[in-house]
Design an enzyme around this catalytic site. Structure first.
Site, short mmCIF file in Angstrom:
data_model
loop_
_atom_site.label_atom_id
_atom_site.label_comp_id
_atom_site.label_asym_id
_atom_site.label_seq_id
_atom_site.Cartn_x
_atom_site.Cartn_y
_atom_site.Cartn_z
N GLY A 1 0.85 -1.10 0.16
CA GLY A 1 0.15 -0.09 -0.03
C GLY A 1 0.72 1.32 -0.07
O GLY A 1 1.74 1.51 0.86
N LEU B 1 1.30 0.15 7.87
CA LEU B 1 1.04 0.55 6.38
C LEU B 1 2.44 1.22 6.21
O LEU B 1 2.52 2.12 5.40
CB LEU B 1 0.21 1.36 6.02
CG LEU B 1 -1.33 0.81 6.28
CD1 LEU B 1 -2.52 1.81 6.18
CD2 LEU B 1 -1.56 -0.38 5.14
N ASN C 1 -2.15 -0.71 -4.82
CA ASN C 1 -3.04 -0.70 -3.58
C ASN C 1 -2.69 0.68 -2.84
O ASN C 1 -1.25 1.06 -3.02
CB ASN C 1 -2.60 -1.65 -2.63
CG ASN C 1 -3.68 -1.51 -1.29
OD1 ASN C 1 -3.30 -0.65 -0.48
ND2 ASN C 1 -4.42 -2.36 -1.35
N ASN D 1 -7.66 1.01 -0.51
CA ASN D 1 -7.77 0.58 0.90
C ASN D 1 -8.58 1.54 1.69
O ASN D 1 -7.85 2.73 1.93
CB ASN D 1 -6.27 0.31 1.57
CG ASN D 1 -6.40 -0.16 3.01
OD1 ASN D 1 -7.40 -0.40 3.43
ND2 ASN D 1 -5.21 -0.25 3.43
N CYS E 1 -8.89 2.57 6.77
CA CYS E 1 -8.08 3.65 7.27
C CYS E 1 -8.93 4.70 8.07
O CYS E 1 -9.96 4.63 7.62
CB CYS E 1 -7.23 4.29 6.30
SG CYS E 1 -6.30 3.24 5.28
N ASN F 1 -10.38 -7.75 3.96
CA ASN F 1 -9.11 -7.44 4.59
C ASN F 1 -8.93 -8.16 5.63
O ASN F 1 -9.82 -9.05 6.22
CB ASN F 1 -9.10 -5.85 4.56
CG ASN F 1 -7.43 -5.24 4.70
OD1 ASN F 1 -6.90 -5.94 5.05
ND2 ASN F 1 -7.62 -3.98 4.24
N THR G 1 -0.59 -14.47 3.50
CA THR G 1 0.24 -15.08 4.49
C THR G 1 0.97 -16.12 3.87
O THR G 1 2.24 -16.27 4.27
CB THR G 1 -0.73 -15.55 5.60
OG1 THR G 1 -1.52 -14.46 6.11
CG2 THR G 1 0.06 -16.08 6.77
#
Length: 315
Positions: free
Chosen positions: A56, A83, A109, A137, A140, A202, A276
């Site tokens: 991002g 981030l 992103n 995204n 936030c 997310n 992951t």
């Protein structure tokens, strides 16, 4: 050799289309788990991927949260990276030249802490021909609205998506947070505001405690939970969103192998993001792509699109 014979010789087609983007296969990294691409280049050819999604980006460099900011959990991982990123200027100067050598679409992103920052990022990205699409995204906090997270309020989410859509030329993918009461409400809001596609989910907000020190295992106290532990939740939410909106959906959450990716595709996702698993095995995505092809061959499927949305819920 007739057309059917040529198709069998060439193998099943894994190509998909997302909001006008033609991808050679439906597999791409989840933002924040693949750096800027260069970090994984020693392990495989990035042109094997359907798309590359960057870490991002924000207007200015961001240092992220203090350490420790990653903690392993049962069947998953908590992260509170915060981030961290190099900022858009350094990305274009130092990272984009590497990505230009590949034929794989680059999806950036990005995020902001205010509407103005989101709008400025959209304007900057709109002028970059190397960027095939942008992933927004919205997980936030809006620092000018008391810290409310854009992605947990339908009105705030719609406002930021509409603003970005006005300034962005490329396809806009909106990434939804699962930390809401009803994800379909958020999906409708961002679709109506101009999203060309939706990625979900997310990470889920979680916490872990060190029982010996009696302190949180993350300096930030809480973090985002990812990995196999969240996959059933993610599949359920993808299924709900697919049935709610008309735009394509990208499934994200705990995909470690081809079988996991297939759950999302069968539930209706048109593509998937792998997160992951990249930390566990840098070659996870090529293995998943090979597994999808193997599955299609075994099932007599000539085109992966025959699998997408094929879930049977009756009979």
């Amino acid at each position: 050799m007739n057309r059917a014979q040529q198709t069998r010789a060439a193998g099943p087609s894994l190509a998909v289309e997302i909001a006008g983007l033609h991808l050679k296969n439906p597999v791409m990294p989840a933002s924040g788990t693949f750096g800027y691409g260069e970090e994984y280049a020693p392990f495989f050819n990035l042109d094997e991927l359907g798309a590359i999604i960057t870490k991002g980006l924000s207007l200015r460099p961001k240092a992220g949260n203090p350490t420790p900011r990653i903690a392993e959990t049962t069947s998953g991982m908590l992260n509170a990276i915060g981030l961290q990123n190099v900022g858009i200027d350094a990305f274009m100067r130092d990272k984009m030249p590497f990505l230009r050598q590949f034929h794989t679409p680059v999806i950036v992103n990005f995020f902001g802490n205010t509407l103005d920052e989101y709008g400025e990022m959209a304007r900057r990205l709109a002028d970059l021909p190397e960027v095939a699409a942008a992933e927004l995204n919205i997980s936030c906090p809006n620092v000018k609205a008391g810290g409310i997270v854009f992605g947990t309020d339908p009105g705030a989410a719609a406002e930021v998506v509409a603003l970005v859509r006005r300034h962005l030329r490329q396809p806009l993918i909106v990434k939804l947070t699962p930390n809401v009461t009803d994800i379909t409400v958020m999906a409708r809001a961002v679709e109506e505001a101009g999203a060309d596609a939706i990625s979900c989910i997310n990470t889920l907000t979680g916490m872990a405690v060190d029982i010996r020190t009696r302190r949180p295992r993350l300096a930030n106290l809480t973090g985002g939970l990812s990995g196999p532990a969240i996959r059933p939740l993610a599949v359920r939410m993808v299924y709900q969103v697919v049935r709610t909106v008309k735009v394509p959906v990208i499934g994200v959450g705990g995909i470690m192998r081809a079988e996991d990716a297939l759950e999302f595709l069968i539930a209706g996702a048109r593509a998937v993001q792998v997160g992951t698993a990249n930390f566990v095995d840098p070659g996870a995505m090529p293995a998943i792509i090979a597994g999808l092809e193997k599955y299609c061959r075994e099932q007599g499927v000539t085109d992966i699109n025959q699998v997408i949305g094929s879930l049977k819920t009756e009979g």
